[in-house]
Design a protein around this motif. Structure first.
Motif, short mmCIF file in Angstrom:
data_model
loop_
_atom_site.label_atom_id
_atom_site.label_comp_id
_atom_site.label_asym_id
_atom_site.label_seq_id
_atom_site.Cartn_x
_atom_site.Cartn_y
_atom_site.Cartn_z
N HIS A 35 0.96 -1.07 -0.17
CA HIS A 35 0.00 0.15 -0.08
C HIS A 35 0.73 1.22 0.10
O HIS A 35 1.80 1.26 0.90
CB HIS A 35 -0.73 -0.08 1.30
CG HIS A 35 -1.98 1.01 1.49
ND1 HIS A 35 -3.15 1.02 0.56
CD2 HIS A 35 -2.02 2.21 1.88
CE1 HIS A 35 -3.88 1.82 0.71
NE2 HIS A 35 -3.20 2.83 1.65
N ASP A 37 0.83 5.30 0.25
CA ASP A 37 -0.03 6.43 0.68
C ASP A 37 0.60 7.81 0.11
O ASP A 37 1.64 8.11 0.46
CB ASP A 37 0.09 6.48 2.22
CG ASP A 37 -1.17 5.56 2.88
OD1 ASP A 37 -2.17 5.51 2.34
OD2 ASP A 37 -0.61 4.73 3.71
N HIS A 68 -2.82 4.67 -3.10
CA HIS A 68 -3.95 5.56 -2.41
C HIS A 68 -3.56 6.93 -2.61
O HIS A 68 -2.89 7.33 -2.19
CB HIS A 68 -4.09 5.00 -0.89
CG HIS A 68 -5.23 5.77 -0.10
ND1 HIS A 68 -5.12 5.85 1.32
CD2 HIS A 68 -6.16 6.71 -0.30
CE1 HIS A 68 -6.05 6.52 1.75
NE2 HIS A 68 -6.51 7.02 0.87
N MET A 70 -4.17 10.47 -1.90
CA MET A 70 -4.77 11.37 -1.12
C MET A 70 -4.44 12.95 -1.59
O MET A 70 -3.70 13.73 -1.14
CB MET A 70 -4.25 11.26 0.38
CG MET A 70 -5.12 10.29 1.19
SD MET A 70 -4.05 9.59 2.47
CE MET A 70 -3.04 8.38 1.89
N ASP A 177 -8.50 1.20 6.05
CA ASP A 177 -7.18 1.68 6.41
C ASP A 177 -7.13 2.57 7.44
O ASP A 177 -7.66 3.73 7.60
CB ASP A 177 -6.88 2.67 4.98
CG ASP A 177 -5.38 3.13 5.04
OD1 ASP A 177 -4.65 3.11 5.88
OD2 ASP A 177 -5.40 4.00 3.85
ZN ZN Z 1 -3.84 4.56 2.73
#
Ligand code: ZN
Length: 219
Positions: A35, A37, A68, A70, A177
């Motif tokens: 994963h 971020d 992911h 953001m 998460d």
């Molecule tokens: Zn994440």
């Protein structure tokens, strides 16, 4: 895939000086995804990594890279992350006025399309796009930093989304998460989650990465 749920260590909490070893250790210890971020300092206060790091992760492991985003205006970055080797691209409903189009763009780049939502955003905000996604990510902390405070009320949100996915016959992964540990994983799994992001429980485990992954697997 191991057992009936997936573990996705978030490299945000890992030792970046030794990223290659980190990725290999995760893979040999039975992690399912890596994963990543991505934070832009705008949508969330922190600033982390971009396609450059994803490209290096791609060289360092065969595991799917679960990216992911953001970030504000994620549509501007999709192609760069896809070219860098992302396997999944997950965007926030809060950042996508044209969410359906963005999800279709992700799929047209050859990636799995994911949608996610902040703790303060209602589950119903993503219901219109559930037929079009491969992955739903429920934030169980406020995004921005590794080690945020787990919000137990998000178990109910996972259950609500689980029911909706089942109603429409979707086989999308349901990932959580934030604050996932051997203590919190079982209740999220019981609510219907199938994939678990973990940073602290893997990378700060006193016994090391493999012990951290095993502790989640056996939770
Ligand atoms: Zn994440």
């Amino acid at each position: 895939m191991n057992d009936n749920f997936l573990i996705a260590p978030s490299i945000l909490s890992s030792d970046f000086l030794n990223l290659g070893d980190v990725l290999q250790t995760c893979q040999s210890a039975g992690a399912d995804w890596i994963h990543v971020d991505v934070m832009d300092g705008q949508f969330v206060p922190n600033l982390t990594m971009g396609p450059f790091i994803v490209r290096h992760c791609r060289r360092g492991t065969d595991l799917p890279l679960d990216v992911h985003l953001m970030v504000e205006k994620p549509e501007n970055l999709l192609e760069a992350f896809a070219k860098a080797g992302a396997s999944h691209l997950t965007v926030h409903v809060e950042t996508c006025p044209h969410l359906h189009r963005t999800l279709e763009d992700i799929k047209s780049l050859g990636c799995k399309a994911g949608v996610t939502l902040n703790p303060g955003t209602p589950a119903s905000s993503i219901f219109p796009v559930l037929p079009f996604v491969d992955l739903v990510l429920v934030m169980s902390v406020d995004p921005g930093f590794s080690g945020g405070t787990y919000i137990p009320e998000m178990v109910g949100k996972v259950a609500e989304i689980r029911r909706r996915l089942d109603e429409i016959g979707s086989h999308a992964w349901l990932e959580v998460d934030g604050g996932i540990s051997p203590q919190t994983l079982p209740e999220m799994k019981a609510a219907g989650a199938t994939a678990f992001v973990s940073a602290t429980s893997v990378f700060k485990h006193p016994g090391g990465i493999a012990a951290g992954i095993a502790s989640l697997r056996n939770a």
